[in-house]
Design an enzyme around this catalytic site. Structure first.
Site, mmCIF file in Angstrom:
data_model
loop_
_atom_site.group_PDB
_atom_site.id
_atom_site.type_symbol
_atom_site.label_atom_id
_atom_site.label_comp_id
_atom_site.label_asym_id
_atom_site.label_seq_id
_atom_site.Cartn_x
_atom_site.Cartn_y
_atom_site.Cartn_z
ATOM 1 N N THR A 239 0.825 -1.214 0.000
ATOM 2 C CA THR A 239 0.000 0.000 0.000
ATOM 3 C C THR A 239 0.854 1.257 0.000
ATOM 4 O O THR A 239 0.583 2.216 -0.737
ATOM 5 C CB THR A 239 -0.917 0.012 1.239
ATOM 6 O OG1 THR A 239 -1.723 -1.161 1.233
ATOM 7 C CG2 THR A 239 -1.802 1.235 1.250
ATOM 8 N N TYR B 129 -12.428 -3.928 -4.134
ATOM 9 C CA TYR B 129 -13.515 -3.447 -4.990
ATOM 10 C C TYR B 129 -14.490 -4.553 -5.382
ATOM 11 O O TYR B 129 -15.692 -4.381 -5.286
ATOM 12 C CB TYR B 129 -12.979 -2.746 -6.252
ATOM 13 C CG TYR B 129 -14.073 -2.079 -7.071
ATOM 14 C CD1 TYR B 129 -14.631 -0.874 -6.648
ATOM 15 C CD2 TYR B 129 -14.559 -2.654 -8.241
ATOM 16 C CE1 TYR B 129 -15.649 -0.269 -7.377
ATOM 17 C CE2 TYR B 129 -15.572 -2.050 -8.969
ATOM 18 C CZ TYR B 129 -16.117 -0.863 -8.527
ATOM 19 O OH TYR B 129 -17.119 -0.265 -9.241
ATOM 20 N N TYR C 86 -2.430 -10.517 2.872
ATOM 21 C CA TYR C 86 -2.447 -9.164 3.420
ATOM 22 C C TYR C 86 -3.898 -8.754 3.648
ATOM 23 O O TYR C 86 -4.641 -8.549 2.687
ATOM 24 C CB TYR C 86 -1.725 -8.240 2.434
ATOM 25 C CG TYR C 86 -1.652 -6.772 2.756
ATOM 26 C CD1 TYR C 86 -1.923 -6.264 4.022
ATOM 27 C CD2 TYR C 86 -1.261 -5.863 1.766
ATOM 28 C CE1 TYR C 86 -1.835 -4.907 4.288
ATOM 29 C CE2 TYR C 86 -1.166 -4.512 2.018
ATOM 30 C CZ TYR C 86 -1.457 -4.036 3.268
ATOM 31 O OH TYR C 86 -1.363 -2.683 3.529
ATOM 32 N N ARG D 225 -8.907 -0.694 3.271
ATOM 33 C CA ARG D 225 -8.596 -0.439 1.861
ATOM 34 C C ARG D 225 -9.417 -1.317 0.913
ATOM 35 O O ARG D 225 -9.739 -0.897 -0.188
ATOM 36 C CB ARG D 225 -7.107 -0.706 1.599
ATOM 37 C CG ARG D 225 -6.157 0.201 2.367
ATOM 38 C CD ARG D 225 -5.880 1.477 1.604
ATOM 39 N NE ARG D 225 -4.861 2.268 2.276
ATOM 40 C CZ ARG D 225 -4.244 3.309 1.719
ATOM 41 N NH1 ARG D 225 -4.531 3.669 0.481
ATOM 42 N NH2 ARG D 225 -3.339 3.981 2.392
ATOM 43 N N LYS E 135 -0.206 -10.791 6.854
ATOM 44 C CA LYS E 135 -0.040 -9.458 7.435
ATOM 45 C C LYS E 135 -1.425 -8.989 7.839
ATOM 46 O O LYS E 135 -2.304 -8.781 6.994
ATOM 47 C CB LYS E 135 0.571 -8.494 6.420
ATOM 48 C CG LYS E 135 0.634 -7.040 6.902
ATOM 49 C CD LYS E 135 1.103 -6.100 5.792
ATOM 50 C CE LYS E 135 1.042 -4.642 6.259
ATOM 51 N NZ LYS E 135 1.444 -3.704 5.183
ATOM 52 N N ILE F 292 5.311 -5.143 9.704
ATOM 53 C CA ILE F 292 5.560 -4.560 8.381
ATOM 54 C C ILE F 292 5.199 -3.089 8.520
ATOM 55 O O ILE F 292 4.030 -2.718 8.594
ATOM 56 C CB ILE F 292 4.773 -5.291 7.292
ATOM 57 C CG1 ILE F 292 5.259 -6.750 7.216
ATOM 58 C CG2 ILE F 292 4.941 -4.599 5.942
ATOM 59 C CD1 ILE F 292 4.527 -7.618 6.206
#
Length: 294
Positions: A46, A109, A135, A140, A163, A206
């Site tokens: 990201t 999305y 992830y 997001r 993550k 991370i």
């Protein structure tokens, strides 16, 4: 064996005055991170603005980072997409370029089901044939990887860890419980939860904060790994306001400005992201001084 333990740097992508990737700055930036003690480099997550990077730029920069890192720490390249076929192709390509692993975000999305998440990672891992870290970042993607789904991911060949970046302590604890004693590696994706995450079994963080503060974040992870939670808490408290200021606007807008403030000009974000507002620059400077970074 885990791909890495400790502090992994979620890298920004440096852009020059002409708007293109600045490779002189990128090389200096790599050395800054490694000298600061980070345990892994993670480009094109990201923080690296991957939606704005062309396929040619992505490939050239990935190859450059791997070459300049020269095996000193693992390079785990972001290879996510909301198209499973595209993610699989990207992950296979970074393997060919010499990456040690791929960080693959859940599809965004499309809002797939939990079954779709499992099938997505199964297909990407099969195509890539290199270690995949899933992830989870629902702020997001609008899709959360539920604990039962993490348990299913842990059974997939090639998917070695996750993550967890929901920012939700309860979600992290549930993920930790699922991962405990399974060999499926758990990484924290929120700098502010580093100490809590380690106490729950995380192997590392991370980290966005590691960009301007690699020494501090590497030290924080090392203290936690050594079980020295007394001093880890003190350092987490000292860094807290700085970490929060890195998210006063959407990541990586503040992180890029923080890099400039320490003397590494990684340029402005690409549109649609904009530069940090002046009042937030002042806040960032203040918190960086308070944390001993400036």
């Amino acid at each position: 064996m885990a791909i890495f333990n400790g502090c992994g740097a979620a890298m920004v992508t440096p852009f020059g005055a002409n708007g293109q990737i600045d490779y002189e700055v990128l090389e200096r930036y790599i050395e800054h991170l490694i000298a600061g003690g980070v345990s892994a480099l993670i480009p094109f997550g990201t923080t690296g603005e991957p939606p704005t990077v062309s396929p040619a730029e992505y490939e050239k920069a990935t190859a450059f980072i791997i070459e300049k890192t020269a095996g000193r720490v693992p390079v785990i390249v972001g290879a996510g997409s909301n198209s499973t076929a595209t993610a699989a192709e990207k992950a296979a390509r970074v393997k060919a370029l010499g990456a040690d692993g791929a960080l693959v975000v859940t599809p965004y999305y499309n809002k797939c089901t939990q079954k779709g998440i499992v099938e997505h990672y199964k297909a990407v891992a099969k195509a890539a044939k290199l270690p995949i870290i899933a992830y989870n970042v629902p702020t997001r993607t609008c899709v959360n990887v539920e604990p039962a789904t993490i348990a299913e991911l842990a059974k997939l060949d090639g998917v070695v860890g996750i993550k967890e970046a929901s920012g939700d302590v309860d979600q992290f604890q549930a993920a930790a419980e699922v991962c405990a004693d399974t060999g499926f590696d758990l990484y924290c994706g929120d700098d502010s939860l580093t100490v809590i995450a380690y106490a729950l079994g995380s192997l590392g963080t991370i980290s966005v904060a590691a960009n301007p503060a690699p020494k501090q974040m590497s030290e924080l992870c090392a203290l936690c790994a050594a079980g020295d939670y007394v001093n880890a808490r003190k350092l987490q408290f000292k860094l807290s306001e700085f970490i929060h200021s890195l998210f006063c606007e959407v990541n990586p807008i503040p992180a890029k400005k923080a890099m400039l403030l320490i003397g590494i000009d990684v340029g402005a974000p690409r549109l649609p992201l904009t530069e940090l507002e002046p009042e937030h620059v002042k806040l960032l400077e203040k918190t960086m001084r308070g944390a001993g970074i400036l």
